[in-house]
Design a protein around this motif. Structure first.
Motif, PDB file in Angstrom:
ATOM      1  N   GLU A  30      24.163  -5.070   3.059  1.00 21.74           N
ATOM      2  CA  GLU A  30      24.713  -4.413   4.178  1.00 21.74           C
ATOM      3  C   GLU A  30      24.797  -2.979   3.949  1.00 21.74           C
ATOM      4  OE1 GLU A  30      26.573  -3.205   7.686  1.00 21.74           O
ATOM      5  OE2 GLU A  30      25.290  -4.956   7.261  1.00 21.74           O
ATOM      6  N   ARG A  89      21.423  -1.639   4.108  1.00 20.61           N
ATOM      7  CA  ARG A  89      20.881  -1.336   5.696  1.00 20.61           C
ATOM      8  C   ARG A  89      21.478  -0.294   6.225  1.00 20.61           C
ATOM      9  NH1 ARG A  89      22.515  -1.908  10.356  1.00 20.61           N
ATOM     10  NH2 ARG A  89      24.850  -2.370   9.580  1.00 20.61           N
ATOM     11  N   ARG A  90      23.038   0.079   5.892  1.00 25.31           N
ATOM     12  CA  ARG A  90      23.307   1.437   6.452  1.00 25.31           C
ATOM     13  C   ARG A  90      22.854   2.679   5.630  1.00 25.31           C
ATOM     14  NH1 ARG A  90      29.482  -0.198   5.098  1.00 25.31           N
ATOM     15  NH2 ARG A  90      29.572   2.315   5.291  1.00 25.31           N
TER      16      ARG A  90
END
Length: 894
Positions: free
Chosen positions: A752, A755-756
């Motif tokens: 996560e 991805r950010r």
């Protein structure tokens, strides 16, 4: 060429020169190989094709030397010499006559080789003339002069300047009562010599003329033979000579060449200052002195002495006086002196030792021109032109190895004294850098102070060059080094000084160019000059080094003779050379690398051409020891930013090698640099790196501690990228511990974050990590999906290591699903890519998994082969997983 060198290798380049001279074909090596094929085919017709053997760089005729004319000649000559020594004229005559019978016309008459006709045929013709003169001399001594006159008249007509034949004709005529004709032969010979060369006959010829004028004859009718002095000038051999067995064997081989050659032979003993060249030359020369019946000559040419070197004409005059020429008969004009020198030594079997030469030009005028002579030259210079143009044989003298060094100390001090403290003896050897001169000085100090323990002497020697001061320019190590240093060109002397700034253990021409701020070609020429002077060594082609005492001398020089600003600039160029070339290599090896990219390099730093992955891996592999030395040196010198950057050059390489010790050394250096710089995020990255290394080494408590510290530092600094990388490391760590749900949680948090953050490489790594974790919790279909997405990204990024890891993950998922054929294919592909990337640990990991898959389908042989290959790699890496593989082999009974 093969027959002329029977029993010895002839190189491909020597064949090419003899076959084609300067008119070489496009691919000479291939052309020579084709010739060899044809030769073997011809020999096969008589069942002898196997006598031409292939060597590493050429061919050898595998026949005994006596099977060839030249070998047979050498045997007959030995028989003749033995007979002469026993005063058996009849047997000597038979041997000489048999030797002459080997000539069946003009030597090499049908061999269309300019080189052989120029270099070999004249020597064979000369050898025949010498044998003819020897046969005639035997017959003259036997009172058979009358039957020789006609033959000698014909021979002197064909060879009017052959002094030996003219002298023999004078003796034969004189014995037959034809004194006037004998004197006329002398006068015609003298006039021809004067008209064509402007020189007089030799002293022996003049004395023969005087004897005939006086009517003197011996009881056999010949003019009184001239009793020439036999010089014995060799110095004493050093007591307790030790070591050098290989070099002594090479010199023994050189003596064999003398016996079988129709040319004079030259040997060159070359090596650095203080390595024992003179000691070896004199020791060996004394061993073989009796082979040279006309004596041994010795001259110290003082080529590297503090005073002026001895000129060749002075040595020529000295040798002429030694050989019986009166002082008043020695010319002062150089050409006349050289002509008389050559005439005087011609026909004699001499051993000549020319010590401490500074170049080929100092030696060449002193070389004998006839066969049966050996000249042994010692020099700190490599004397390449003497080797290239005069065919000199080279014996390279290196530092003692440990066995030789201990032998020297044992011979000087006694084995009992060394046995008391063997470690101290090794410390003395280390402090002396295995340099024979330094060891001899150390041994002398120990002999003088017999009551002192050797450990005390070893401690004193650690002070460096000052401990080897003998108050004599001839034996003081620093002074001996200085003679070579003063003989260098100014630019080469500067290069030697600057090498004192390099921490070692070796450097390339390109690194030397950066160090000196020079073009690469110019740096190469200077290193060649230093190598030729034996001030640097070339342990492998293209890499140069200093032995420890020479390095200390260079450090003294650079501190004394280079300004502080010049030293600082050289150091910065050196650091930037390794830093920028290292980053360029790592960028090729691992395109996903993220690190502290160095600032632009300072001027005059040379960047290597690293065109592909193999070239980049080869560069780091070759430089790894140097880079570690640079790392330690930079840390001691306070270059903390460069230390930090160098770590991230080395870590990807050592990670692929699975070298835990070196990884920990690098990470520790990075952590200390970050602490000294006061940079929390640098410290965080070092702690993260240490966590990763420790968990792979199964040191769980250390791994936990460093990961926790890294995570706290990253969160405190608001660094999401670093936090994501720690989550990735923790995921792999928990997976190894068998805490699979926790591993999946860490992997998903990392995914996560990446991805950010939007970094494609890091995101792909996280995808693969999640896939691994899904496999461990039994969710194999999602694992395949994540791993395939990671693989596609890695291939897009051309990241071979990561691609291998993703393939291994896919193989693991297939295996858990019972799809063994697909698993085996993916593991094999993972191994191939890991090998291409040079990542041995990844290769071993996939080999273990491949063995598991083979074993699951009942292929015990394939499983055993895969596991054993993995075991070998892991043992070489000293990785703890090797024990787990051995357990697999034991449990499976394979």
């Amino acid at each position: 060429m093969l027959v002329l060198n029977a029993g010895r290798q002839v190189t491909l380049s020597a064949f090419a020169d003899a076959l084609w001279g300067t008119e070489l074909p496009q691919n000479p090596r291939r052309a020579v190989q084709l010739c060899a094929v044809r030769v073997r085919a011809q020999l096969d017709r008589i069942g002898a094709g196997d006598i031409v053997l292939t060597c590493p760089d050429g061919y050898r005729l595998d026949v005994p030397p006596e099977a060839t004319d030249i070998g047979g000649l050498a045997n007959h000559l030995r028989d003749a010499d033995a007979a002469a020594a026993g005063d058996d004229a009849e047997r000597e005559l038979a041997a000489v006559t048999a030797a002459l019978g080997l000539w069946r016309g003009e030597p090499l008459a049908d061999v269309p080789s300019e080189e052989l006709q120029r270099e070999v045929a004249p020597g064979l013709r000369e050898k025949r003339l010498q044998l003819i003169e020897r046969r005639i001399a035997i017959l003259l001594r036997g009172g058979r002069a009358a039957e020789l006159v006609d033959e000698l008249v014909a021979l002197t007509a064909r060879h009017p300047l052959r002094e030996g034949l003219c002298g023999q004709l004078m003796q034969a005529l004189h014995h037959c009562g034809r004194r006037a004709e004998a004197l006329d032969v002398y006068h015609r010979f003298r006039r021809r010599l004067s008209d064509e060369f402007g020189v007089d006959p030799s002293e022996s010829m003049r004395e023969l003329h005087t004897a005939i004028l006086a009517g003197r004859q011996d009881e056999r009718g010949s003019a009184e033979p001239l009793r020439l002095p036999v010089p014995r000038q060799l110095p004493s051999s050093v007591p307790a000579f030790s070591g050098r067995r290989r070099e002594l064997a090479e010199l023994d081989d050189l003596l064999a060449v003398v016996h079988g050659s129709s040319e004079p032979v030259v040997g060159v003993i070359t090596g650095t200052a203080g390595v024992g060249k003179t000691t070896l030359a004199v020791h060996w020369a004394r061993r073989v002195a009796d082979d040279f019946v006309d004596g041994q000559l010795f001259a110290d040419l003082r080529g590297y002495h503090p005073g002026q070197a001895v000129s060749p004409d002075r040595v020529q005059a000295r040798f002429l006086r030694t050989l019986g020429v009166r002082v008043e008969d020695i010319p002062t004009e150089a050409d006349e002196l050289t002509a008389l020198y050559r005439s005087t030594i011609d026909g004699r079997r001499l051993l000549m030792v020319l010590d401490n030469a500074n170049g080929a030009d100092q030696v060449r005028p002193l070389l004998p021109g006839g066969p049966g002579c050996l000249t042994l030259v010692t020099s700190r210079d490599a004397l390449l032109s003497l080797i290239a143009t005069d065919g000199a044989y080279r014996v390279d003298l290196d530092l003692f190895d440990m066995v030789e060094a201990r032998e020297l100390l044992a011979r000087r001090l006694g084995t009992g004294r060394l046995a008391v403290d063997p470690q101290a003896a090794d410390d003395i050897i280390a402090a002396s850098a295995r340099l024979p001169l330094a060891l001899a000085i150390a041994a002398a100090r120990a002999v003088i102070d017999r009551g002192a323990p050797l450990s005390a002497l070893a401690e004193e020697l650690r002070e460096g060059l000052d401990a080897f001061d003998t108050a004599s320019e001839l034996t003081d190590v620093r002074a001996v080094f200085s003679w070579s240093y003063r003989a260098l060109s100014l630019d080469a002397a500067r290069m030697l000084r600057l090498l004192g700034l390099h921490p070692g253990p070796h450097l390339t021409v390109s690194a030397a160019a950066s160090l000196g701020g020079l073009p690469v070609a110019a740096a190469g020429e200077l290193l060649d000059e230093l190598a030729q002077a034996n001030l640097v060594i070339e342990p492998v082609p293209g890499r140069f080094a200093l032995h420890d005492l020479m390095r200390e001398y260079a450090v003294e020089l650079v501190s004394a003779d280079e300004s502080g600003d010049d030293r600082d600039r050289a150091v910065r160029r050196l650091l930037d050379h390794y830093l920028h070339n290292g980053y360029a290599a790592v960028a090729v090896i691992d395109p996903m690398l993220t690190g502290d990219v160095p600032e632009e390099a300072v001027p005059d730093v040379h960047l290597e051409e690293l065109a592909d992955h193999d070239a980049a891996m080869a560069w780091i592999a070759a430089e790894q020891d140097v880079l570690l030395s640079i790392l330690d040196w930079a840390a001691d010198a306070g270059f903390d930013r460069q230390v930090w950057q160098l770590v991230w050059v080395l870590v990807p390489y050592f990670g692929r090698q699975g070298n835990t010790a070196h990884l920990l050394r690098c990470m520790d250096a990075a952590l200390k640099a970050g602490e000294r710089l006061g940079e929390p995020l640098m410290q965080a990255r070092a702690h993260r790196g240490l966590g990763n290394v420790y968990f792979r080494a199964a040191r769980n408590d250390d791994a936990d501690r460093h990961f926790a510290t890294a995570l706290a530092l990253y969160r405190g600094g608001g660094d999401l990228v670093g936090e994501a990388h720690v989550e990735m490391g923790l995921s792999a760590f928990r997976e190894q511990q068998g805490r699979h749900p926790e591993a999946l949680e860490h992997a998903l948090r990392a995914l996560e974050l990446h991805r950010r953050l939007g970094d494609p490489g890091s995101h792909a790594n996280a995808l693969n990590s999640v896939a691994c974790c899904y496999i461990q919790v039994g969710q194999h279909e999602p694992a395949l999906d994540y791993a395939r997405r990671a693989l596609a990204a890695f291939r897009e990024l051309k990241a071979l290591d990561a691609e291998s890891a993703a393939l291994d993950t896919i193989g693991d998922a297939h295996q858990r699903l019972g799809q063994f054929s697909e698993a085996i294919d993916r593991y094999r592909e993972a191994i191939r890519v890991a090998q291409q990337a040079g990542n041995r640990f990844y290769s071993a990991r996939s080999l273990v998994n491949l063995g598991d898959a083979h074993h699951a389908v009942g292929d015990r042989t394939a499983a055993r082969d895969a596991w054993r290959r993995a075991e070998t790699i892991l043992d070489e890496l000293r990785h703890p997983a090797a024990g787990q593989v051995r357990d697999k082999l034991a449990r499976a009974g394979v």
